[in-house]
Design a protein around this motif. Sequence first.
Motif, PDB file in Angstrom:
ATOM      1  N   PRO A   1       0.832  -1.216   0.000  1.00  0.00           N
ATOM      2  CA  PRO A   1       0.000   0.000   0.000  1.00  0.00           C
ATOM      3  C   PRO A   1       0.868   1.269   0.000  1.00  0.00           C
ATOM      4  O   PRO A   1       1.001   1.961   1.010  1.00  0.00           O
ATOM      5  CB  PRO A   1      -0.803  -0.141   1.289  1.00  0.00           C
ATOM      6  N   THR A   2       1.440   1.591  -1.126  1.00  0.00           N
ATOM      7  CA  THR A   2       2.417   2.671  -1.241  1.00  0.00           C
ATOM      8  C   THR A   2       1.858   4.025  -0.793  1.00  0.00           C
ATOM      9  O   THR A   2       2.510   4.750  -0.043  1.00  0.00           O
ATOM     10  CB  THR A   2       2.909   2.776  -2.689  1.00  0.00           C
ATOM     11  N   PHE A   3       0.674   4.374  -1.257  1.00  0.00           N
ATOM     12  CA  PHE A   3       0.088   5.667  -0.897  1.00  0.00           C
ATOM     13  C   PHE A   3      -0.167   5.754   0.609  1.00  0.00           C
ATOM     14  O   PHE A   3       0.106   6.780   1.227  1.00  0.00           O
ATOM     15  CB  PHE A   3      -1.229   5.893  -1.657  1.00  0.00           C
ATOM     16  N   THR A   4      -0.689   4.680   1.190  1.00  0.00           N
ATOM     17  CA  THR A   4      -1.008   4.693   2.619  1.00  0.00           C
ATOM     18  C   THR A   4       0.258   4.753   3.462  1.00  0.00           C
ATOM     19  O   THR A   4       0.301   5.465   4.472  1.00  0.00           O
ATOM     20  CB  THR A   4      -1.854   3.457   2.976  1.00  0.00           C
ATOM     21  N   ILE A   5       1.288   4.047   3.063  1.00  0.00           N
ATOM     22  CA  ILE A   5       2.568   4.108   3.786  1.00  0.00           C
ATOM     23  C   ILE A   5       3.146   5.515   3.702  1.00  0.00           C
ATOM     24  O   ILE A   5       3.628   6.059   4.701  1.00  0.00           O
ATOM     25  CB  ILE A   5       3.559   3.060   3.225  1.00  0.00           C
ATOM     26  N   ALA A   6       3.085   6.120   2.521  1.00  0.00           N
ATOM     27  CA  ALA A   6       3.596   7.484   2.357  1.00  0.00           C
ATOM     28  C   ALA A   6       2.790   8.470   3.204  1.00  0.00           C
ATOM     29  O   ALA A   6       3.346   9.388   3.805  1.00  0.00           O
ATOM     30  CB  ALA A   6       3.557   7.887   0.889  1.00  0.00           C
ATOM     31  N   TRP A   7       1.464   8.273   3.267  1.00  0.00           N
ATOM     32  CA  TRP A   7       0.636   9.140   4.109  1.00  0.00           C
ATOM     33  C   TRP A   7       1.074   9.038   5.564  1.00  0.00           C
ATOM     34  O   TRP A   7       1.215  10.049   6.247  1.00  0.00           O
ATOM     35  CB  TRP A   7      -0.842   8.757   3.987  1.00  0.00           C
ATOM     36  N   TYR A   8       1.295   7.807   6.032  1.00  0.00           N
ATOM     37  CA  TYR A   8       1.715   7.599   7.419  1.00  0.00           C
ATOM     38  C   TYR A   8       3.056   8.280   7.695  1.00  0.00           C
ATOM     39  O   TYR A   8       3.217   8.980   8.697  1.00  0.00           O
ATOM     40  CB  TYR A   8       1.801   6.109   7.733  1.00  0.00           C
ATOM     41  N   LEU A   9       4.029   8.072   6.807  1.00  0.00           N
ATOM     42  CA  LEU A   9       5.356   8.679   6.996  1.00  0.00           C
ATOM     43  C   LEU A   9       5.279  10.197   6.978  1.00  0.00           C
ATOM     44  O   LEU A   9       5.913  10.876   7.786  1.00  0.00           O
ATOM     45  CB  LEU A   9       6.325   8.179   5.920  1.00  0.00           C
ATOM     46  N   ARG A  10       4.495  10.744   6.066  1.00  0.00           N
ATOM     47  CA  ARG A  10       4.357  12.200   5.968  1.00  0.00           C
ATOM     48  C   ARG A  10       3.628  12.757   7.181  1.00  0.00           C
ATOM     49  O   ARG A  10       4.001  13.794   7.710  1.00  0.00           O
ATOM     50  CB  ARG A  10       3.617  12.531   4.678  1.00  0.00           C
TER      51      ARG A  10
END
Length: 110
Positions: free
Chosen positions: A74-83
């Motif tokens: 889940p690339t978008f969701t992981i990026a959202w979490y990191l951001r």
Amino acid sequence: MNNTKPLPSLAFCIIMDLIGYASFTIPFIGDFSDIIWAPLSGIIFYNTFGGKMGLFGGIFDFLEEILPFTDIIPTFTIAWYLRNKALSKDATKTITIEERPKQKHLPFFQ
């Protein structure tokens, strides 16, 4: 953080990941749809997150979508979490308790 793009909503990121997962629902044809979806997803990722995260994440998202059996990430969701985590860390850095300067007390009797 020097990135001025606002944080996208979590719902948007989950929907983008679900669209990427959709290729699993149609056997054989789904893999061919990744040829169209992978570059489109990478561009959307870059435009959504911007900056270094958008650039590297967009490249990673493109590769994740184009390679077989990697759509589960889940690339978008992981990026959202990191951001989101980075933004909250920056917010705690800016909140500081100002220390009062110590006052010199003059004795009443000198």
